[in-house]
Design a protein around this motif. Structure first.
Motif, PDB file in Angstrom:
ATOM      1  N   GLU B 120      -7.626 -16.319  -0.526  1.00 50.75           N
ATOM      2  CA  GLU B 120      -6.589 -16.876   0.339  1.00 50.75           C
ATOM      3  C   GLU B 120      -5.193 -16.390  -0.068  1.00 50.75           C
ATOM      4  O   GLU B 120      -4.356 -16.108   0.780  1.00 50.75           O
ATOM      5  N   ASP B 121      -4.934 -16.331  -1.376  1.00 53.12           N
ATOM      6  CA  ASP B 121      -3.567 -16.063  -1.815  1.00 53.12           C
ATOM      7  C   ASP B 121      -3.243 -14.584  -1.988  1.00 53.12           C
ATOM      8  O   ASP B 121      -2.101 -14.184  -1.847  1.00 53.12           O
ATOM      9  N   ARG B 122      -4.246 -13.769  -2.293  1.00 50.87           N
ATOM     10  CA  ARG B 122      -3.885 -12.369  -2.528  1.00 50.87           C
ATOM     11  C   ARG B 122      -4.915 -11.369  -2.024  1.00 50.87           C
ATOM     12  O   ARG B 122      -4.864 -10.184  -2.358  1.00 50.87           O
ATOM     13  N   GLY B 123      -5.826 -11.825  -1.186  1.00 56.86           N
ATOM     14  CA  GLY B 123      -6.750 -10.901  -0.537  1.00 56.86           C
ATOM     15  C   GLY B 123      -7.670 -10.183  -1.506  1.00 56.86           C
ATOM     16  O   GLY B 123      -8.092 -10.751  -2.522  1.00 56.86           O
ATOM     17  N   LEU B 124      -7.977  -8.944  -1.189  1.00 54.44           N
ATOM     18  CA  LEU B 124      -8.831  -8.119  -2.027  1.00 54.44           C
ATOM     19  C   LEU B 124      -7.954  -7.134  -2.806  1.00 54.44           C
ATOM     20  O   LEU B 124      -6.926  -6.687  -2.295  1.00 54.44           O
ATOM     21  N   THR B 125      -8.354  -6.804  -4.010  1.00 54.77           N
ATOM     22  CA  THR B 125      -7.615  -5.788  -4.768  1.00 54.77           C
ATOM     23  C   THR B 125      -7.871  -4.418  -4.133  1.00 54.77           C
ATOM     24  O   THR B 125      -8.850  -4.231  -3.411  1.00 54.77           O
ATOM     25  N   ASN B 126      -7.008  -3.454  -4.468  1.00 52.17           N
ATOM     26  CA  ASN B 126      -7.235  -2.099  -3.949  1.00 52.17           C
ATOM     27  C   ASN B 126      -8.595  -1.570  -4.404  1.00 52.17           C
ATOM     28  O   ASN B 126      -9.282  -0.877  -3.657  1.00 52.17           O
ATOM     29  N   GLN B 127      -8.952  -1.918  -5.623  1.00 55.15           N
ATOM     30  CA  GLN B 127     -10.252  -1.481  -6.135  1.00 55.15           C
ATOM     31  C   GLN B 127     -11.394  -2.057  -5.288  1.00 55.15           C
ATOM     32  O   GLN B 127     -12.366  -1.373  -4.996  1.00 55.15           O
ATOM     33  N   GLU B 128     -11.258  -3.314  -4.900  1.00 58.45           N
ATOM     34  CA  GLU B 128     -12.274  -3.930  -4.046  1.00 58.45           C
ATOM     35  C   GLU B 128     -12.276  -3.299  -2.650  1.00 58.45           C
ATOM     36  O   GLU B 128     -13.334  -3.069  -2.068  1.00 58.45           O
ATOM     37  N   LEU B 129     -11.093  -3.001  -2.133  1.00 57.31           N
ATOM     38  CA  LEU B 129     -11.022  -2.365  -0.808  1.00 57.31           C
ATOM     39  C   LEU B 129     -11.766  -1.039  -0.821  1.00 57.31           C
ATOM     40  O   LEU B 129     -12.429  -0.669   0.144  1.00 57.31           O
ATOM     41  N   LEU B 130     -11.674  -0.340  -1.955  1.00 56.82           N
ATOM     42  CA  LEU B 130     -12.314   0.977  -2.048  1.00 56.82           C
ATOM     43  C   LEU B 130     -13.834   0.892  -2.191  1.00 56.82           C
ATOM     44  O   LEU B 130     -14.523   1.900  -2.125  1.00 56.82           O
ATOM     45  N   LEU B 131     -14.352  -0.309  -2.376  1.00 57.33           N
ATOM     46  CA  LEU B 131     -15.812  -0.463  -2.393  1.00 57.33           C
ATOM     47  C   LEU B 131     -16.373  -0.411  -0.975  1.00 57.33           C
ATOM     48  O   LEU B 131     -17.558  -0.180  -0.779  1.00 57.33           O
ATOM     49  N   ALA B 132     -15.516  -0.647  -0.009  1.00 59.00           N
ATOM     50  CA  ALA B 132     -15.965  -0.608   1.385  1.00 59.00           C
ATOM     51  C   ALA B 132     -15.784   0.804   1.932  1.00 59.00           C
ATOM     52  O   ALA B 132     -15.086   1.623   1.357  1.00 59.00           O
ATOM     53  N   GLN B 133     -16.454   1.047   3.058  1.00 63.20           N
ATOM     54  CA  GLN B 133     -16.303   2.374   3.655  1.00 63.20           C
ATOM     55  C   GLN B 133     -15.075   2.449   4.546  1.00 63.20           C
ATOM     56  O   GLN B 133     -14.499   3.510   4.732  1.00 63.20           O
ATOM     57  N   LYS B 134     -14.698   1.337   5.110  1.00 63.06           N
ATOM     58  CA  LYS B 134     -13.492   1.297   5.939  1.00 63.06           C
ATOM     59  C   LYS B 134     -12.804  -0.037   5.732  1.00 63.06           C
ATOM     60  O   LYS B 134     -13.451  -1.032   5.420  1.00 63.06           O
ATOM     61  N   VAL B 135     -11.488  -0.029   5.935  1.00 66.23           N
ATOM     62  CA  VAL B 135     -10.713  -1.243   5.758  1.00 66.23           C
ATOM     63  C   VAL B 135      -9.996  -1.565   7.065  1.00 66.23           C
ATOM     64  O   VAL B 135      -9.370  -0.686   7.665  1.00 66.23           O
ATOM     65  N   LEU B 136     -10.131  -2.803   7.498  1.00 69.67           N
ATOM     66  CA  LEU B 136      -9.462  -3.184   8.743  1.00 69.67           C
ATOM     67  C   LEU B 136      -8.309  -4.127   8.458  1.00 69.67           C
ATOM     68  O   LEU B 136      -8.271  -4.817   7.445  1.00 69.67           O
ATOM     69  N   THR B 137      -7.369  -4.130   9.375  1.00 67.03           N
ATOM     70  CA  THR B 137      -6.299  -5.112   9.317  1.00 67.03           C
ATOM     71  C   THR B 137      -6.152  -5.729  10.705  1.00 67.03           C
ATOM     72  O   THR B 137      -6.453  -5.079  11.705  1.00 67.03           O
ATOM     73  N   ILE B 138      -5.750  -6.978  10.717  1.00 65.12           N
ATOM     74  CA  ILE B 138      -5.532  -7.665  11.994  1.00 65.12           C
ATOM     75  C   ILE B 138      -4.042  -7.601  12.291  1.00 65.12           C
ATOM     76  O   ILE B 138      -3.230  -8.008  11.469  1.00 65.12           O
ATOM     77  N   ASN B 139      -3.723  -7.051  13.436  1.00 64.65           N
ATOM     78  CA  ASN B 139      -2.318  -6.927  13.815  1.00 64.65           C
ATOM     79  C   ASN B 139      -1.683  -8.277  14.059  1.00 64.65           C
ATOM     80  O   ASN B 139      -2.132  -9.039  14.912  1.00 64.65           O
ATOM     81  N   THR B 140      -0.640  -8.576  13.304  1.00 63.80           N
ATOM     82  CA  THR B 140       0.047  -9.854  13.500  1.00 63.80           C
ATOM     83  C   THR B 140       1.549  -9.599  13.501  1.00 63.80           C
ATOM     84  O   THR B 140       1.987  -8.459  13.400  1.00 63.80           O
ATOM     85  N   SER B 141       2.297 -10.664  13.591  1.00 61.76           N
ATOM     86  CA  SER B 141       3.751 -10.532  13.577  1.00 61.76           C
ATOM     87  C   SER B 141       4.200 -10.031  12.209  1.00 61.76           C
ATOM     88  O   SER B 141       3.812 -10.585  11.183  1.00 61.76           O
ATOM     89  N   PRO B 142       5.032  -8.995  12.175  1.00 63.15           N
ATOM     90  CA  PRO B 142       5.484  -8.484  10.873  1.00 63.15           C
ATOM     91  C   PRO B 142       6.263  -9.539  10.098  1.00 63.15           C
ATOM     92  O   PRO B 142       6.296  -9.506   8.878  1.00 63.15           O
ATOM     93  N   SER B 143       6.846 -10.520  10.795  1.00 63.77           N
ATOM     94  CA  SER B 143       7.649 -11.486  10.049  1.00 63.77           C
ATOM     95  C   SER B 143       6.800 -12.566   9.371  1.00 63.77           C
ATOM     96  O   SER B 143       7.281 -13.265   8.497  1.00 63.77           O
ATOM     97  N   TYR B 144       5.544 -12.719   9.768  1.00 65.74           N
ATOM     98  CA  TYR B 144       4.666 -13.664   9.065  1.00 65.74           C
ATOM     99  C   TYR B 144       3.222 -13.229   9.248  1.00 65.74           C
ATOM    100  O   TYR B 144       2.458 -13.820  10.001  1.00 65.74           O
ATOM    101  N   PRO B 145       2.848 -12.158   8.549  1.00 64.41           N
ATOM    102  CA  PRO B 145       1.524 -11.585   8.776  1.00 64.41           C
ATOM    103  C   PRO B 145       0.373 -12.340   8.116  1.00 64.41           C
ATOM    104  O   PRO B 145      -0.782 -12.093   8.447  1.00 64.41           O
TER     105      PRO B 145
END
Lengths: 246, 246
Positions: B120-145
């Motif tokens: 909840e507070d800090r998501g996945l580490t870059n190392q964890e992201l690299l365990l996946a084959q692709k990384v997605l992001t959900i487009n939200t407001s830049p002022s409170y993503p």
């Protein structure tokens, strides 16, 4: 996001749960919604749980306008859609989320538009559904279709922001800056020489194996600095082997 | 819905909040997900709040499999995507939710696929992201993503169910069949050991250099046979060097 559409109103009818109300405020803030309207709230909007879930969305709750009836809450709206998760909606036609939201924004961007969500336990009455111009439903598993209220809001706002279209945050990966063909070729040549030296390749298999590697690097649009890194590895391995030979 | 895809695993890494865990179970049940996996849960999964939010989804929590590491949790997955809301994701490319999920299901429907959500507070580490084959992001407001975790899950599952529903219409744009994340990880481990041996890497630079290589292979969707080829090179180079040592 959802910019250029300043006049979107998220309208909640008789919400019961402070956790839901807080969560809804947060997701509204996440998607840049500027106003929440609440018809006859059934919980204390300043409950600590609301605050805890809303986080930066709490100002939307503090500024929320309250109404006695849905009719009043949508009085100034040019276009209104309602949401329905029930199956007993009689003859009222339900449309997919995407279809409905595309219709909602397919007008003057200065329109005031309203999206209406019902009670946690029983949604909107058929009479309330009929106050809207269109009714959307979110496709879920038939065996457990009942969505949490704040999840329904999250899904609708996500779809709405997609419909409005904005992809500023996503890297356009095709803007990747691949290395020049020559850099890739030089790497392949250097690698082939090394792999022949260590006996990984034989002259008659070299071409096809090197083509496989090249095709993978090409597919990944390997960048200059990545090619340089790989060349560094080859050089170091060669140096290490030759050192051993001394 | 999400039928014909029985092997979708929703994977939570170190979730902190029982309300979130319960909400996630409910939304998983809403979308017909059959299995939740949890890496090192940081809350009591049988907390009353979990049950209260999960409702009919509680059986998914009771049956949830727990793991010590993300590597173990995805070991049997053919395709894995991770989710990222952070902006400090370095060179790891982020794709839109729709693009990524279309890719995720664009293969054998019998594939075991994993969708990974972070803390909840800090998501996945870059190392964890690299365990996946692709990384997605959900487009939200830049002022409170920063999305609530269960909202992120709700949006992803909604989009996934849309992608699956539409998949007959989607062009099969890549016949590519990337290696399992574990194959890539094993290659990276073996390579790192070799590169330390030949003095290309130093212990303090190893992680960042290996991440660069990994990110390139991930971007290229390296296939099983390509990973095997690269492992073959590493083995041969090691053998060659040790032979010299004799």
């Amino acid at each position: 996001m959802i910019k250029h559409y300043e006049n979107i109103k998220v309208i909640l009818v008789e919400p019961l749960g402070p956790i839901n109300v807080g969560s809804i405020a947060r997701i509204c803030e996440n998607f840049g919604i500027k106003e929440i309207r609440i018809v006859s709230p059934k919980c204390d909007l300043l409950d600590l749980k609301v605050k805890k879930m809303a986080l930066k969305g709490m100002s939307l709750i503090k500024d929320a306008k309250c109404y006695l009836t849905l009719v009043e809450a949508i009085a100034d709206c040019n276009r209104v859609v309602a949401t329905c998760g029930r199956i007993d909606h009689g003859e009222i036609p339900l449309y997919s989320t995407e279809t409905t939201l595309n219709w909602l924004i397919d007008g003057n961007p200065k329109n005031t538009i309203g999206i209406v969500f019902g009670r946690e336990d029983r949604g909107l009455t058929n009479q309330e559904l009929l106050l809207a111009q269109k009714v959307l439903t979110i496709n879920t598993s038939p065996s457990y279709p009942s969505l949490n209220l704040s999840h329904a809001v999250a899904i609708v706002l996500y779809e709405l922001s997609k419909c409005i279209g904005n992809s500023s945050k996503v890297n356009n990966h095709s803007n990747n800056n691949p290395a020049k063909p020559k850099e890739l070729n030089d790497l392949i040549d250097a690698s082939q020489e090394f792999l022949l030296q260590i006996g990984f390749l034989y002259k008659h298999t070299a071409l096809s194996k090197m083509q496989k590697i090249k095709s993978m690097l090409q597919r990944g649009e390997a960048r200059s600095e990545e090619i340089a890194l790989l060349r560094g590895i080859i050089s170091q391995a060669k140096w290490f082997i030759n050192k051993k030979n001394d």
